[in-house]
Design a protein around this motif. Sequence first.
Motif, short mmCIF file in Angstrom:
data_model
loop_
_atom_site.label_atom_id
_atom_site.label_comp_id
_atom_site.label_asym_id
_atom_site.label_seq_id
_atom_site.Cartn_x
_atom_site.Cartn_y
_atom_site.Cartn_z
N ALA A 173 -3.44 2.48 0.54
CA ALA A 173 -2.37 2.32 1.53
C ALA A 173 -1.95 0.86 1.65
O ALA A 173 -0.75 0.56 1.73
N ILE A 174 -2.90 -0.07 1.67
CA ILE A 174 -2.51 -1.48 1.82
C ILE A 174 -1.79 -1.97 0.58
O ILE A 174 -0.88 -2.81 0.67
N ALA A 175 -2.15 -1.45 -0.60
CA ALA A 175 -1.43 -1.82 -1.82
C ALA A 175 0.01 -1.33 -1.75
O ALA A 175 0.95 -2.06 -2.10
N LEU A 176 0.22 -0.11 -1.30
CA LEU A 176 1.57 0.44 -1.18
C LEU A 176 2.36 -0.28 -0.10
O LEU A 176 3.56 -0.55 -0.25
N TYR A 177 1.69 -0.62 1.01
CA TYR A 177 2.37 -1.35 2.08
C TYR A 177 2.84 -2.72 1.60
O TYR A 177 3.98 -3.13 1.87
N GLU A 178 1.96 -3.45 0.91
CA GLU A 178 2.33 -4.78 0.45
C GLU A 178 3.49 -4.71 -0.54
O GLU A 178 4.34 -5.61 -0.58
N THR A 179 3.56 -3.64 -1.34
CA THR A 179 4.69 -3.47 -2.25
C THR A 179 5.99 -3.37 -1.48
O THR A 179 6.99 -4.03 -1.82
N LEU A 180 6.01 -2.53 -0.46
CA LEU A 180 7.22 -2.39 0.35
C LEU A 180 7.53 -3.67 1.11
O LEU A 180 8.69 -4.02 1.32
N ARG A 181 6.50 -4.39 1.49
CA ARG A 181 6.71 -5.67 2.17
C ARG A 181 7.39 -6.67 1.24
O ARG A 181 8.34 -7.35 1.64
N PHE A 182 6.92 -6.76 0.00
CA PHE A 182 7.52 -7.72 -0.93
C PHE A 182 8.93 -7.29 -1.34
O PHE A 182 9.77 -8.14 -1.62
N TYR A 183 9.16 -5.99 -1.38
CA TYR A 183 10.52 -5.48 -1.59
C TYR A 183 11.43 -5.94 -0.45
O TYR A 183 12.54 -6.44 -0.66
N SER A 184 10.95 -5.81 0.78
CA SER A 184 11.72 -6.23 1.94
C SER A 184 11.95 -7.74 1.93
O SER A 184 13.06 -8.21 2.23
N ASP A 185 10.92 -8.50 1.57
CA ASP A 185 11.08 -9.96 1.48
C ASP A 185 12.13 -10.33 0.45
O ASP A 185 12.94 -11.24 0.66
N GLY A 186 12.12 -9.65 -0.70
CA GLY A 186 13.10 -9.94 -1.74
C GLY A 186 14.52 -9.66 -1.29
O GLY A 186 15.47 -10.33 -1.73
N MET A 187 14.67 -8.68 -0.40
CA MET A 187 15.99 -8.39 0.17
C MET A 187 16.42 -9.43 1.19
O MET A 187 17.55 -9.43 1.66
N GLY A 188 15.49 -10.35 1.54
CA GLY A 188 15.79 -11.36 2.55
C GLY A 188 15.51 -10.91 3.96
O GLY A 188 15.87 -11.59 4.92
N HIS A 189 14.84 -9.76 4.11
CA HIS A 189 14.54 -9.21 5.44
C HIS A 189 13.03 -9.36 5.68
O HIS A 189 12.25 -8.42 5.50
N ARG B 206 11.56 -10.11 8.58
CA ARG B 206 11.09 -9.75 9.92
C ARG B 206 10.26 -8.47 9.89
O ARG B 206 9.41 -8.27 10.75
N ALA B 207 10.52 -7.61 8.91
CA ALA B 207 9.73 -6.37 8.81
C ALA B 207 8.25 -6.69 8.61
O ALA B 207 7.38 -5.98 9.13
N SER B 208 7.96 -7.74 7.86
CA SER B 208 6.56 -8.13 7.64
C SER B 208 5.87 -8.42 8.96
O SER B 208 4.73 -8.00 9.20
#
Length: 459
Positions: free
Chosen positions: A129-145, A147-149
């Motif tokens: 779960a933490i591996a999948l979460y960090e993936t979505l977090r880095f996707y969000s960071d790449g989008m410039g968003h 705050r989700a982190s």
Amino acid sequence: MRLALPVLGAQLAQVAMSTVDVAMSGHASALDLAAVSVGSSLWFPLVLFMIGTLMGLTPIVAQHVGARRFSAIRPSVHQALWVALAMGLLCALATRTLAMPLFEFMSVPSDVAVLAARYLQGVSLGLPAIALYETLRFYSDGMGHTRASLQFALLGLAVNIVCNYTLIYGGAGLAGLFGQALPSILHDLPALGAAGCGLATATSMWVMFIAMLAYTRLAPVYRHARVGTRFSWPSPPLIGELLRVGLPVGVAIFAEVSLFTLIALFLAGYGEIVIAAHTVALNFSSVLFMLPLSLGMALTVRVGQALGRGKYRHARFVAYNGLSCALAAAAVVDIILVLAGPAVVSLYSGDTAVRRLAVQLLLIATLFQFSDALQVSIAGALRGYKDTRIIMAVTLISYWGVGVGLGNMLGRGVHGWFDGLGVYGYWIGLVAGLSVAAVLLGWRLMITSRLRRLSAAGP
């Protein structure tokens, strides 16, 4: 700064989760605290290796965003999720099967080893779960968003605190907190100690992942990326791109973590005062390091998006502007270390000798704040360029060659030449290693940014 500050908050929230685990297990018993500490030393480096590898998704997404190639984002995220799932399952299997053999090899006392293995069994349930979460977090960071982190790191912290209290202390602990007017089902909850701490950590990991998944699928800020196929099987070319960018980062982070672990082992023979002071000073300076680390992660996004738009001169400007911000952050950290160091150290320990030595080590730490801030920021900029293999090479040379080699020589001394400096020598080695890393990475950034700009200009 708008990108970096939410990342800083997220990093501090994740540090707080580890602090909460240690504090709450320590209130259960010294045995539970020892089990959590020993178990964390096994799974935490593995998770950092996963996170570093998956961090390669951020520049990939950022460059797609900058180039307005929105249809390419979703396939890249899908492939990163496949990699995350595989790595999470492998790490979970490793922690469950290798724990006891490693504890026996390290001569961990049997009662601590057994309880630490139970703690790891709980934590292992959440590693995918933490591996999948960090993936979505880095996707969000790449989008410039970014705050989700912060939002979901705070959610994970809240869930971790509640689940820790419930599972570590059981019904008796809840009754002591809320009184006897509890439902009987809560009164009968067993106190699981360290094992409950592991289950609480896994629960918070799954909550973070599920919440982040729902958010990225529904929030309007990601609408441009929700184009193209809704599902894709593993694609070797896209997975290869992610691993080429991310795997060197994972190795570099693992090397850095193992460096501090190795130094702690070297210091084991110097007595409990030295070990305690080293731990206190390193922990406090590591918390403050989150500020330049967050700036480096923000730089990856800004540089990557500028490169995606084909603005190579602007990408170079952004990188050097980020380095200026990092130096300013290092100055702030130094002021905090000097002015607040003695007061903060007193919160860690009441032993006068430990506090005196820890304050002295914090003064040495002021020397490497600038080189540390520079090297982590430059590494963030190089990730934006997808130039990450050099980060791995420089990390191994600087940390293991200079940091460990020089630190061990200064700490232990050279027979017939000079007596060792003890713990001070190892910290001077850290200063030297980080300084060499900053110089080498800075040289690489200068060359990479110049060549990218010249190649874009053409003949």
